[in-house]
Scaffold this motif. Structure first.
Motif, PDB file in Angstrom:
ATOM      1  N   ALA A 169     -54.077   5.672 -11.257  1.00 15.41           N
ATOM      2  CA  ALA A 169     -54.739   5.570 -12.775  1.00 15.41           C
ATOM      3  C   ALA A 169     -53.850   6.750 -13.576  1.00 15.41           C
ATOM      4  N   ASP A 170     -53.775   7.878 -12.969  1.00 15.18           N
ATOM      5  CA  ASP A 170     -52.918   9.019 -13.753  1.00 15.18           C
ATOM      6  C   ASP A 170     -51.766   8.613 -13.874  1.00 15.18           C
ATOM      7  N   PRO A 225     -46.177   5.052 -18.895  1.00 17.25           N
ATOM      8  CA  PRO A 225     -45.831   4.199 -19.875  1.00 17.25           C
ATOM      9  C   PRO A 225     -45.846   4.555 -21.216  1.00 17.25           C
ATOM     10  N   ARG A 226     -45.298   4.191 -22.158  1.00 17.68           N
ATOM     11  CA  ARG A 226     -45.174   4.583 -23.457  1.00 17.68           C
ATOM     12  C   ARG A 226     -46.731   4.041 -24.142  1.00 17.68           C
ATOM     13  N   ARG A 279     -50.581  11.126 -26.444  1.00 14.26           N
ATOM     14  CA  ARG A 279     -49.568  12.430 -26.220  1.00 14.26           C
ATOM     15  C   ARG A 279     -49.534  12.969 -27.666  1.00 14.26           C
ATOM     16  N   ARG A 280     -49.824  14.502 -27.581  1.00 11.68           N
ATOM     17  CA  ARG A 280     -49.732  15.103 -28.808  1.00 11.68           C
ATOM     18  C   ARG A 280     -48.245  15.952 -28.754  1.00 11.68           C
ATOM     19  N   THR A 282     -46.122  17.160 -22.374  1.00 11.05           N
ATOM     20  CA  THR A 282     -44.976  16.472 -21.661  1.00 11.05           C
ATOM     21  C   THR A 282     -45.152  15.069 -21.149  1.00 11.05           C
ATOM     22  N   ASP A 283     -46.243  14.791 -21.023  1.00 11.20           N
ATOM     23  CA  ASP A 283     -46.634  13.278 -20.665  1.00 11.20           C
ATOM     24  C   ASP A 283     -47.673  12.627 -21.386  1.00 11.20           C
ATOM     25  N   GLY A 284     -47.990  11.365 -21.068  1.00  6.95           N
ATOM     26  CA  GLY A 284     -48.887  10.708 -21.914  1.00  6.95           C
ATOM     27  C   GLY A 284     -48.199   9.628 -22.689  1.00  6.95           C
ATOM     28  N   PRO A 285     -49.115   8.651 -22.940  1.00  2.00           N
ATOM     29  CA  PRO A 285     -48.594   7.450 -23.828  1.00  2.00           C
ATOM     30  C   PRO A 285     -48.462   8.025 -25.337  1.00  2.00           C
TER      31      PRO A 285
END
Length: 512
Positions: free
Chosen positions: A257-258, A264-265, A310-311, A315-318
């Protein structure tokens, strides 16, 4: 024609590495275990009869029985019993005013930068997710385990639209390759042995694969890793959604899940309406309670908390976070006795505890997305096939084991009885049947009446031809399918045997 490599790397026309070689698979499974639920539903007695004859049912029963014994020895510890009381109260706190909490959740998710979509039906939910995928040019999606997406048959829909979907939970990946549905809420491939999985992976790879757990996990991990990097969209479920912060919580043991939520974007989280909880702090009660009931862990290995896309500076996150809130008939249960089922936290403990679920070899024979006692209550409430699933509550012995195992104290046996009564009231012959049962109850209130019915049954056993049920006309024939008359000629045989035993013992005592 493209050719797939044994190491699972992608070739021309193949976007997913994890599914490379899938054309070599020849799954051996009954029709009702297929990935897509068959459009027709056979009468319940026939489903269960078939399930009992499947060769894999017995080993699955043994595994589930061992799990049941392991998890319920000593029942609830004092610490978990305290959490159970708190968890039961939290899960019912939102139900009297569910819309208020959903509105609060929606406001906070949007304040965090996410987009919220409401879907009344599976078709609406599928349309929303397809639109998001098309707007973002998605060709490959990775998915974390989610029963809500199973409920809306999302994989089949996106695949039909040309979007490849890969399950990344190990159990879900196994059943996807086998073209089956999950047989358990928490352990989708619980019905398969290690050798089953090794054979499946061996067919996929075109080479022998070891049956050691580490080797099987390594095989799946190697194939899935490239898909995490290549996927355009991640799809997940939601275990809990905190209304006061807009936080979406996911609980896993594999960390997939992480990866699905961070690589992915575009990320799409699908939750059903009842997953909202009042406060972020409630996760401190519900996550340990869920883990204890589902796997006897104090806490799962990974807890993923989503607070928007992602803010800047992260460095990561959609880049986009979409939350799809699905109703599918659930809000119709609010204010009724069946409302209690909405407190469920999807731990699957009632399934393992249920002797019927274990005996039929898992959830497939229920021919519904949710099997076991909780599925027998929930499935008839869902909007897609309420009439077809209305006989599922009869797949229970009403022994009460499901209630004892439920971490949030849902009175499942009571709900099953309510649904059985509702089903019977809708039957064309219900009035006649009720009159018959009343007459039987009246006769058995006296010894004379009891003996008279026994004598009548013995006489009927001599006069009725064999297979009389199959010859019944009209609605009676439908009722009789899969049923058989007891041996009426032997009616009262136990009492006669018992009386002879008593007389023999008295005679022995008199003789000294």
């Amino acid at each position: 024609m493209s050719e797939h490599r044994r190491d699972g790397t992608r070739t021309a026309g193949q976007r997913s590495s994890a599914l490379a070689g899938r054309e070599r698979l020849h799954p051996d499974r009954p029709e009702w275990a297929a990935g897509d639920i068959p459009p027709h539903r056979r009468p319940l007695p026939l489903i269960t009869r078939d399930a009992l004859t499947v060769r894999t049912a017995r080993p699955t029963h043994d595994r589930l029985a061992a799990l049941n014994e392991e998890r319920h020895v000593g029942t609830w510890t004092p610490e978990v019993a305290r959490l159970r009381e708190q968890g039961a109260a939290i899960r019912r706190e939102t139900l009297p005013d569910l819309e208020k909490y959903l509105a609060q959740l929606t406001g906070n998710v949007e304040r965090n930068g996410g987009v919220v979509h409401r879907a009344a039906t599976p078709a609406e939910a599928r349309a929303v997710i397809e639109r998001i995928a098309r707007e973002n040019g998605v060709r490959l999606a990775v998915k974390s385990k989610s029963m809500a997406t199973e409920e809306i048959h999302l994989n089949a829909h996106l695949t039909a639209q040309g979007i490849e979907v890969v399950e990344t939970d190990l159990g879900e990946y196994i059943v996807q390759l086998a073209d089956e549905r999950p047989s358990h809420i928490v352990g989708p491939a619980l019905h398969k042995s290690r050798q089953d999985v090794a054979d499946l992976f061996g067919q996929l790879a075109g080479d022998e694969v070891s049956g050691e757990p580490e080797d099987l996990a390594s095989f799946a991990r190697t194939r899935l890793r490239a898909d995490f990097k290549a996927a355009d969209m991640g799809i997940s479920g939601v275990n809990f959604a905190a209304a006061d912060t807009g936080t979406l919580a996911l609980v896993t043991n594999e960390g997939n899940a992480d990866m699905v939520t961070s690589q992915p974007r575009v990320h799409v989280a699908v939750m059903t309406v009842e997953k909202v909880i009042p406060r972020f702090a409630d996760l401190g009660v519900l996550i340990p309670l869920l883990c204890d009931a589902a796997t006897k862990q104090r806490v799962s290995v990974y807890q993923t908390l989503l607070n928007g896309p992602r803010r800047e500076g992260e460095t990561d996150g959609p880049e986009q976070l979409h939350l799809v809130i699905l109703d599918n008939g659930r809000t119709k249960a609010l204010g009724t006795p069946q409302e209690e089922v909405l407190a469920c936290i999807r731990c699957g403990n009632c399934q393992i505890s249920c002797p019927v679920y274990r005996t039929v070899g898992g959830g497939h024979p229920y021919s519904a997305v949710y099997g076991g006692p909780i599925g027998a209550v929930l499935s008839p409430l869902l909007g897609e096939r309420p009439n077809q699933d209305s006989d599922l509550p009869f797949l229970s012995s009403l022994c009460g084991a499901c209630y004892d195992a439920c971490p949030v104290k849902i009175p499942i046996p009571d709900l099953l009885v309510n649904l059985r009564a509702a089903h019977e009231r809708r039957q064309p012959a219900a009035r006649t049947a009720r009159a018959g049962w009343r007459a039987w109850a009246l006769a058995w209130r006296t010894e004379t009446g009891f003996r008279a019915t026994m004598a009548g049954a013995r006489l009927a056993g001599r006069l009725l031809p064999d297979g009389v049920l199959a010859r019944l006309p009209g609605p009676g024939r439908g009722w009789a399918r899969g049923r058989a008359l007891p041996p009426l000629r032997e009616a009262g045989a136990f009492r006669r045997w018992f009386r002879r035993q008593e007389e023999s013992r008295d005679r022995d005592r008199r003789q000294g």
